[in-house]
Design a protein around this motif. Sequence first.
Motif, short mmCIF file in Angstrom:
data_model
loop_
_atom_site.label_atom_id
_atom_site.label_comp_id
_atom_site.label_asym_id
_atom_site.label_seq_id
_atom_site.Cartn_x
_atom_site.Cartn_y
_atom_site.Cartn_z
N LYS A 70 32.92 59.69 37.00
CA LYS A 70 34.21 59.18 37.52
C LYS A 70 33.99 58.46 38.84
CE LYS A 70 38.74 58.98 37.27
NZ LYS A 70 39.03 58.13 38.42
N LEU A 71 33.14 59.01 39.69
CA LEU A 71 32.89 58.38 40.99
C LEU A 71 32.24 57.01 40.82
CD1 LEU A 71 32.85 58.54 44.10
CD2 LEU A 71 30.61 59.63 43.92
N MET A 72 31.27 56.91 39.91
CA MET A 72 30.58 55.65 39.69
C MET A 72 31.54 54.56 39.18
SD MET A 72 27.37 55.91 40.53
CE MET A 72 26.12 55.06 39.58
N ILE A 73 32.41 54.93 38.25
CA ILE A 73 33.37 53.97 37.71
C ILE A 73 34.32 53.49 38.80
CG2 ILE A 73 35.30 53.68 36.11
CD1 ILE A 73 33.85 55.73 34.29
N VAL B 208 24.55 52.55 46.71
CA VAL B 208 25.31 51.42 46.20
C VAL B 208 25.33 50.31 47.25
CG1 VAL B 208 26.76 52.91 44.78
CG2 VAL B 208 27.49 52.32 47.09
N ALA B 209 25.65 49.10 46.82
CA ALA B 209 25.68 47.98 47.76
C ALA B 209 26.71 46.95 47.32
CB ALA B 209 24.30 47.33 47.86
N VAL B 210 27.19 46.20 48.30
CA VAL B 210 28.08 45.07 48.02
C VAL B 210 27.48 43.84 48.68
CG1 VAL B 210 29.50 45.64 50.05
CG2 VAL B 210 30.41 44.16 48.26
N LYS C 88 31.69 37.88 55.43
CA LYS C 88 31.79 39.17 56.14
C LYS C 88 33.13 39.84 55.86
CE LYS C 88 31.35 41.39 60.65
NZ LYS C 88 32.50 42.29 60.42
N LYS C 89 34.19 39.04 55.84
CA LYS C 89 35.52 39.59 55.57
C LYS C 89 35.58 40.21 54.17
CE LYS C 89 40.41 38.35 55.25
NZ LYS C 89 41.41 37.25 55.31
N LYS C 90 35.00 39.51 53.18
CA LYS C 90 34.99 40.04 51.81
C LYS C 90 34.21 41.36 51.74
CE LYS C 90 35.46 35.66 49.28
NZ LYS C 90 34.80 34.74 48.32
N ASN C 91 33.08 41.38 52.40
CA ASN C 91 32.28 42.61 52.42
C ASN C 91 33.03 43.75 53.09
OD1 ASN C 91 29.90 41.44 51.25
ND2 ASN C 91 28.68 42.84 52.45
N ASP C 92 33.62 43.46 54.21
CA ASP C 92 34.35 44.50 54.96
C ASP C 92 35.50 45.07 54.14
OD1 ASP C 92 32.63 44.11 57.05
OD2 ASP C 92 34.03 42.94 58.28
N GLU C 93 36.18 44.22 53.40
CA GLU C 93 37.31 44.68 52.58
C GLU C 93 36.83 45.64 51.49
OE1 GLU C 93 38.98 41.05 51.18
OE2 GLU C 93 40.21 40.70 52.98
N THR C 94 35.69 45.30 50.86
CA THR C 94 35.15 46.17 49.81
C THR C 94 34.66 47.49 50.38
OG1 THR C 94 34.47 44.27 48.47
CG2 THR C 94 33.39 46.37 48.02
N VAL C 95 33.94 47.41 51.49
CA VAL C 95 33.43 48.63 52.12
C VAL C 95 34.57 49.55 52.54
CG1 VAL C 95 32.20 49.53 54.13
CG2 VAL C 95 31.26 47.59 52.88
N ASP C 96 35.64 48.95 53.04
CA ASP C 96 36.81 49.75 53.44
C ASP C 96 37.38 50.50 52.24
OD1 ASP C 96 39.04 50.45 55.32
OD2 ASP C 96 40.21 49.29 53.87
N LYS C 97 37.48 49.82 51.09
CA LYS C 97 37.98 50.47 49.87
C LYS C 97 37.05 51.61 49.43
CE LYS C 97 40.28 46.37 47.93
NZ LYS C 97 40.26 45.39 46.81
N VAL C 98 35.75 51.34 49.48
CA VAL C 98 34.77 52.35 49.03
C VAL C 98 34.83 53.59 49.92
CG1 VAL C 98 32.32 52.84 48.74
CG2 VAL C 98 33.25 50.66 47.96
N LEU C 99 34.86 53.39 51.23
CA LEU C 99 34.88 54.53 52.15
C LEU C 99 36.16 55.36 51.99
CD1 LEU C 99 33.39 52.98 55.42
CD2 LEU C 99 32.24 54.33 53.66
N VAL D 70 32.62 51.07 41.31
CA VAL D 70 32.46 49.71 40.78
C VAL D 70 33.81 49.01 40.74
CG1 VAL D 70 31.85 48.36 38.74
CG2 VAL D 70 30.38 50.24 39.48
N ASP D 71 34.85 49.72 40.36
CA ASP D 71 36.19 49.13 40.34
C ASP D 71 36.66 48.72 41.73
OD1 ASP D 71 36.39 49.38 37.62
OD2 ASP D 71 37.54 51.26 37.67
N SER D 72 36.15 49.38 42.75
CA SER D 72 36.57 49.08 44.11
C SER D 72 35.90 47.83 44.67
CB SER D 72 36.27 50.27 45.04
OG SER D 72 34.87 50.44 45.20
N GLY D 73 34.89 47.30 43.95
CA GLY D 73 34.27 46.05 44.38
C GLY D 73 32.78 46.09 44.59
N ILE D 74 32.19 47.27 44.52
CA ILE D 74 30.73 47.38 44.64
C ILE D 74 30.09 46.59 43.49
CG2 ILE D 74 28.80 48.96 44.30
CD1 ILE D 74 29.84 49.07 47.11
N ASN D 75 29.11 45.74 43.80
CA ASN D 75 28.51 44.93 42.72
C ASN D 75 27.04 45.23 42.48
OD1 ASN D 75 27.45 43.64 45.01
ND2 ASN D 75 28.96 41.99 44.92
#
Length: 230
Positions: free
Chosen positions: A120-123, A45-47, A58-69, A126-131
Amino acid sequence: MKKIVLLFALVTATIQAQELKQVPQISVSGEGKMKVTPDEVVITVAVENIGKEAAEVKKKNDETVDKVLKLIKQRGIPTADYQTQRVNLYKNYDYNTKKYNYVANQTISIYLKDLSKYDKLMIDIVDSGINTIQGVEFKSSKIKEYESQARKKAMLDAKQKAEDYVSVLVGQKVGKALVISDNSYTNYPRPVFAEMKTMAMADGASTPQETLAIGEIEIVSNISVSFVLE
């Protein structure tokens, strides 16, 4: 004296080479196949964010990655089974607006060893911000075992072929193997993720939507063997 010794050595080597070439042998090929249903998957996956300021994207990316991890950890996936693959932050010229902007992206791979958790993981991801879902790669937890079985099948196939050919020759039989060459390969199904679906009922149907076609892993062992004829 040295010339005599060198000449003797050359003659001996020539005789040995001729004797080796004269060894009766048979060369055959063998094939062993195994088809396996995958029980694991690697999800990539990627953001990506685009903006006017490098710090902003960078801040937007970091926020999404933090949620995903954090999400991945909550799902009980071991730390060794997910990893950042690529991180980019660069300046890009937009020819339409005639202006520069900044692009930040990060790719994460997740090794999921329980396919029942896939949807469930995929949904949630995506909800966490992965685009971007870059793809999935199916695997088997017993791939080494199946590859070993395929190699054994290939060897048995080669030996059977040799014995079939030699069976019509009077006074000869298949002996030990002289040379074995391996040309094995494994085909992994690589479907491309096209659309995120939910587990909700579709159009009032009585069964959930199917979102995963895992196919089969095909393991093919191809070998070439030369046997001595005795």
